[in-house]
Design an enzyme around this catalytic site. Structure first.
Site, PDB file in Angstrom:
ATOM      1  N   GLY A  13      43.892 -18.380 -53.590  1.00 22.13           N
ATOM      2  CA  GLY A  13      44.689 -18.024 -52.711  1.00 22.13           C
ATOM      3  C   GLY A  13      46.117 -18.653 -52.885  1.00 22.13           C
ATOM      4  N   LEU A  15      49.062 -17.611 -54.100  1.00 24.76           N
ATOM      5  CA  LEU A  15      50.156 -17.013 -53.748  1.00 24.76           C
ATOM      6  C   LEU A  15      50.512 -16.757 -52.450  1.00 24.76           C
ATOM      7  CD1 LEU A  15      49.806 -14.202 -56.705  1.00 24.76           C
ATOM      8  CD2 LEU A  15      50.978 -16.532 -56.771  1.00 24.76           C
ATOM      9  N   GLY A  16      49.614 -17.450 -51.461  1.00 29.84           N
ATOM     10  CA  GLY A  16      50.044 -17.305 -50.062  1.00 29.84           C
ATOM     11  C   GLY A  16      50.969 -18.357 -49.458  1.00 29.84           C
ATOM     12  N   GLN A  17      51.112 -18.106 -48.088  1.00 32.24           N
ATOM     13  CA  GLN A  17      52.274 -19.001 -47.441  1.00 32.24           C
ATOM     14  C   GLN A  17      51.922 -20.312 -47.735  1.00 32.24           C
ATOM     15  OE1 GLN A  17      51.926 -19.026 -43.321  1.00 32.24           O
ATOM     16  NE2 GLN A  17      54.140 -20.021 -43.059  1.00 32.24           N
ATOM     17  N   ASP A  39      44.793 -16.506 -58.050  1.00 28.71           N
ATOM     18  CA  ASP A  39      44.836 -15.432 -56.720  1.00 28.71           C
ATOM     19  C   ASP A  39      44.180 -14.202 -57.217  1.00 28.71           C
ATOM     20  OD1 ASP A  39      46.937 -15.336 -53.883  1.00 28.71           O
ATOM     21  OD2 ASP A  39      45.728 -13.682 -54.304  1.00 28.71           O
ATOM     22  N   ARG A  41      45.665 -11.224 -56.795  1.00 28.35           N
ATOM     23  CA  ARG A  41      46.728 -10.378 -57.338  1.00 28.35           C
ATOM     24  C   ARG A  41      47.686 -11.225 -58.247  1.00 28.35           C
ATOM     25  NH1 ARG A  41      51.297 -11.457 -53.134  1.00 28.35           N
ATOM     26  NH2 ARG A  41      50.200 -13.199 -51.873  1.00 28.35           N
ATOM     27  N   TYR A 146      38.198 -13.893 -37.374  1.00 28.58           N
ATOM     28  CA  TYR A 146      38.620 -14.992 -38.138  1.00 28.58           C
ATOM     29  C   TYR A 146      38.441 -16.254 -37.450  1.00 28.58           C
ATOM     30  CZ  TYR A 146      42.620 -17.994 -39.726  1.00 28.58           C
ATOM     31  OH  TYR A 146      43.477 -18.807 -40.388  1.00 28.58           O
ATOM     32  N   LYS A 150      36.187 -19.165 -39.567  1.00 28.76           N
ATOM     33  CA  LYS A 150      36.613 -20.642 -39.774  1.00 28.76           C
ATOM     34  C   LYS A 150      35.584 -21.397 -39.109  1.00 28.76           C
ATOM     35  CE  LYS A 150      39.962 -19.980 -41.972  1.00 28.76           C
ATOM     36  NZ  LYS A 150      40.341 -20.503 -43.299  1.00 28.76           N
TER      37      LYS A 150
HETATM   38  P1  NAD Z   1      48.030 -16.307 -46.888  1.00 27.32           P
HETATM   39  O1  NAD Z   1      47.663 -14.940 -46.218  1.00 27.32           O
HETATM   40  O2  NAD Z   1      49.571 -16.374 -47.007  1.00 27.32           O
HETATM   41  O3  NAD Z   1      47.542 -16.329 -48.453  1.00 27.32           O
HETATM   42  C1  NAD Z   1      46.051 -15.951 -48.821  1.00 27.32           C
HETATM   43  C2  NAD Z   1      46.187 -15.784 -49.932  1.00 27.32           C
HETATM   44  O4  NAD Z   1      44.817 -15.420 -50.520  1.00 27.32           O
HETATM   45  C3  NAD Z   1      46.979 -14.554 -50.539  1.00 27.32           C
HETATM   46  O5  NAD Z   1      47.818 -14.710 -51.571  1.00 27.32           O
HETATM   47  C4  NAD Z   1      45.765 -13.368 -50.979  1.00 27.32           C
HETATM   48  O6  NAD Z   1      46.111 -12.678 -52.130  1.00 27.32           O
HETATM   49  C5  NAD Z   1      44.749 -14.400 -51.257  1.00 27.32           C
HETATM   50  N1  NAD Z   1      43.509 -13.639 -51.492  1.00 27.32           N
HETATM   51  C6  NAD Z   1      43.216 -12.783 -50.419  1.00 27.32           C
HETATM   52  N2  NAD Z   1      41.776 -12.359 -50.570  1.00 27.32           N
HETATM   53  C7  NAD Z   1      41.414 -13.031 -51.748  1.00 27.32           C
HETATM   54  C8  NAD Z   1      40.314 -12.989 -52.507  1.00 27.32           C
HETATM   55  N3  NAD Z   1      39.235 -12.173 -52.471  1.00 27.32           N
HETATM   56  N4  NAD Z   1      40.398 -13.858 -53.939  1.00 27.32           N
HETATM   57  C9  NAD Z   1      41.206 -14.724 -54.066  1.00 27.32           C
HETATM   58  N5  NAD Z   1      42.375 -14.705 -53.168  1.00 27.32           N
HETATM   59  C10 NAD Z   1      42.440 -13.691 -52.348  1.00 27.32           C
HETATM   60  O7  NAD Z   1      47.411 -17.314 -46.116  1.00 27.32           O
HETATM   61  P2  NAD Z   1      47.824 -18.852 -45.885  1.00 27.32           P
HETATM   62  O8  NAD Z   1      48.857 -18.818 -44.702  1.00 27.32           O
HETATM   63  O9  NAD Z   1      48.465 -19.350 -47.145  1.00 27.32           O
HETATM   64  O10 NAD Z   1      46.747 -19.499 -45.555  1.00 27.32           O
HETATM   65  C11 NAD Z   1      45.988 -20.228 -46.511  1.00 27.32           C
HETATM   66  C12 NAD Z   1      44.649 -21.204 -45.821  1.00 27.32           C
HETATM   67  O11 NAD Z   1      45.100 -21.911 -44.896  1.00 27.32           O
HETATM   68  C13 NAD Z   1      43.616 -20.212 -44.915  1.00 27.32           C
HETATM   69  O12 NAD Z   1      42.373 -20.422 -45.227  1.00 27.32           O
HETATM   70  C14 NAD Z   1      43.913 -19.959 -43.548  1.00 27.32           C
HETATM   71  O13 NAD Z   1      43.068 -19.642 -42.710  1.00 27.32           O
HETATM   72  C15 NAD Z   1      44.247 -21.258 -43.341  1.00 27.32           C
HETATM   73  N6  NAD Z   1      45.459 -21.638 -42.203  1.00 27.32           N
HETATM   74  C16 NAD Z   1      46.656 -21.029 -42.310  1.00 27.32           C
HETATM   75  C17 NAD Z   1      47.473 -21.265 -41.230  1.00 27.32           C
HETATM   76  C18 NAD Z   1      49.068 -20.679 -41.373  1.00 27.32           C
HETATM   77  O14 NAD Z   1      49.818 -20.753 -40.460  1.00 27.32           O
HETATM   78  N7  NAD Z   1      49.425 -20.165 -42.540  1.00 27.32           N
HETATM   79  C19 NAD Z   1      47.062 -21.780 -39.949  1.00 27.32           C
HETATM   80  C20 NAD Z   1      45.667 -22.120 -40.016  1.00 27.32           C
HETATM   81  C21 NAD Z   1      45.128 -22.180 -41.155  1.00 27.32           C
HETATM   82  C1  AKB Z   2      46.924 -17.104 -37.826  1.00 25.04           C
HETATM   83  O1  AKB Z   2      47.806 -16.971 -36.917  1.00 25.04           O
HETATM   84  O2  AKB Z   2      46.151 -16.407 -38.066  1.00 25.04           O
HETATM   85  C2  AKB Z   2      47.077 -18.508 -38.646  1.00 25.04           C
HETATM   86  C3  AKB Z   2      46.374 -19.527 -38.062  1.00 25.04           C
HETATM   87  C4  AKB Z   2      46.799 -20.363 -36.784  1.00 25.04           C
HETATM   88  O3  AKB Z   2      44.891 -19.611 -38.503  1.00 25.04           O
HETATM   89  N1  AKB Z   2      48.432 -18.870 -38.700  1.00 25.04           N
END
Ligand code: NAD
Ligand code: AKB
Length: 319
Positions: A13, A15-17, A39, A41, A146, A150
């Site tokens: 993952g 490419l995500g945030q 990723d 994509r 979700y 988790k």
């Molecule tokens: P995001 O949605 O920005 O990125 C997730 C990435 O996963 C995307 O690039 C997507 O293309 C990829 N993805 C989706 N399905 C996939 C698959 N089958 N195989 C491979 N890649 C796949 O998410 P994020 O914000 O970067 O979060 C990363 C982790 O942190 C997650 O586990 C999320 O639950 C956790 N998290 C994030 C936050 C937040 O505020 N960003 C808060 C709490 C927990």
């Molecule tokens: C969401 O809002 O789903 C995420 C998280 C807090 O896990 N940012």
């Protein structure tokens, strides 16, 4: 435990945030070639991950993951691929398949190949019965799909450690605020969107109410928490290993808007709650992170004011 094929790092993952920031931070520490971004994509043009190794990989493809781990001589997986809360409520089957299926694939690969794992959890593991300042140990009764995925991830990480010796660690990230990549379909996305709207339009329509207070964290703190946890000696990691509480800054949506108004002339914000209000209302307002402080010395550096300054500076410089 098996000997790992090597000591390189695989990020799912990527490419995500969080991934865009974490890959950069890990490459700065370990060398560009040592970190394989993956990723499901292709890399979008505006991202500059092409300067290091990238592989297309679905976290549901166990054989593919095993092959990449062997070919690329991986020793640690940072598993970020997931479907977040707001998208997860719209597409519950996808959320369960990716989040639970993904952690199963990662932990199984780690068990067979002797890998270490970082797998983040979330404040979404808490439910309405949680005290407003969430303790480390409390019943976990999330109301979102979700959140339930988790909780499953945390339980599995602990079980793989106890049963198979897989050194899997996690953090219950608060809502993360960053500027490089848009937030990916979560409830806390308003705390990122508001900055873009303030600079581009001078106005934001916020999808939670003004008095919604949630735990948040600036991305630099989140990356430091992640690397600190993974750097900590195994003896210092306690029963919270599946999901350590970490606190950043807790504020209401109104306080966030006010802090931006102080710095962006004429910025206005309306509050028009939608279905995401219910998910926000089911989460705690703040986090007790005393166990992370005790076990591996966690302490946040960004409060609301410092984070707002930094976000506006970074986004302003980009435009
Ligand atoms: P995001 O949605 O920005 O990125 C997730 C990435 O996963 C995307 O690039 C997507 O293309 C990829 N993805 C989706 N399905 C996939 C698959 N089958 N195989 C491979 N890649 C796949 O998410 P994020 O914000 O970067 O979060 C990363 C982790 O942190 C997650 O586990 C999320 O639950 C956790 N998290 C994030 C936050 C937040 O505020 N960003 C808060 C709490 C927990
Ligand atoms: C969401 O809002 O789903 C995420 C998280 C807090 O896990 N940012």
């Amino acid at each position: 435990m098996a000997e790992p094929p090597g000591d390189r790092i695989l990020v799912t993952g990527a490419l995500g945030q969080i991934g865009t920031d974490l890959v950069e931070a890990l490459r700065a520490r370990h060398g560009t070639d040592a970190v394989i971004a993956t990723d499901v994509r292709e890399v979008p043009e505006h991202l500059l991950l092409e300067d290091g190794p990238f592989r297309l990989l679905s976290v549901l493809d166990g054989d593919g993951m095993d092959a990449v781990v062997r070919e690329e001589r991986v020793g640690t997986i940072y598993h970020l691929a997931a479907i977040l809360s707001a998208t997860g409520e719209k597409e519950p089957e996808l959320c369960q398949r990716v989040n639970v299926g993904g952690i199963v694939c990662v932990l199984e690969t780690a068990r067979k190949r002797g890998l270490r794992v970082f797998a983040p959890s979330s404040i979404a593991v808490f439910g309405p019965d949680c005290p407003s300042i969430a303790p480390q140990v409390t019943p976990l009764s999330p109301t979102t799909v979700y959140g339930r995925t988790k909780v499953t991830g945390e339980v599995m990480a602990v079980n793989y450690w106890k049963q198979y010796g897989v050194d899997a660690r996690g953090i219950r990230y608060p809502g993360l605020i960053s500027w490089k990549t848009p937030a990916g379909g979560g409830t806390t996305d308003y705390a990122v969107e508001i900055f873009h709207a303030a600079l581009e339009k001078g106005h934001y329509e916020c999808f939670v109410s003004a008095d919604t207070r949630l735990p948040m964290m600036y991305i630099d703190d989140a990356i430091r928490a992640t690397t600190s946890l993974m750097d900590a000696p195994v003896e210092s990691i306690g029963p919270a290993r599946g999901g350590y509480n970490v606190s950043g800054a807790s504020f209401t949506a109104q306080e966030l808007a006010d802090s931006i108004t102080e710095r962006v002339d004429g910025f206005t914000c309306d509050f028009v709650p939608d279905e995401r209000q219910a998910y926000a209302d089911s989460w705690p307002a703040d986090i007790d992170d005393s166990v992370a402080r005790e076990d591996w010395g966690w302490k946040a550096e960004y409060d609301l004011g410092r984070m707002v300054e930094e976000m506006l500076d970074r986004l302003g410089a980009q435009s």
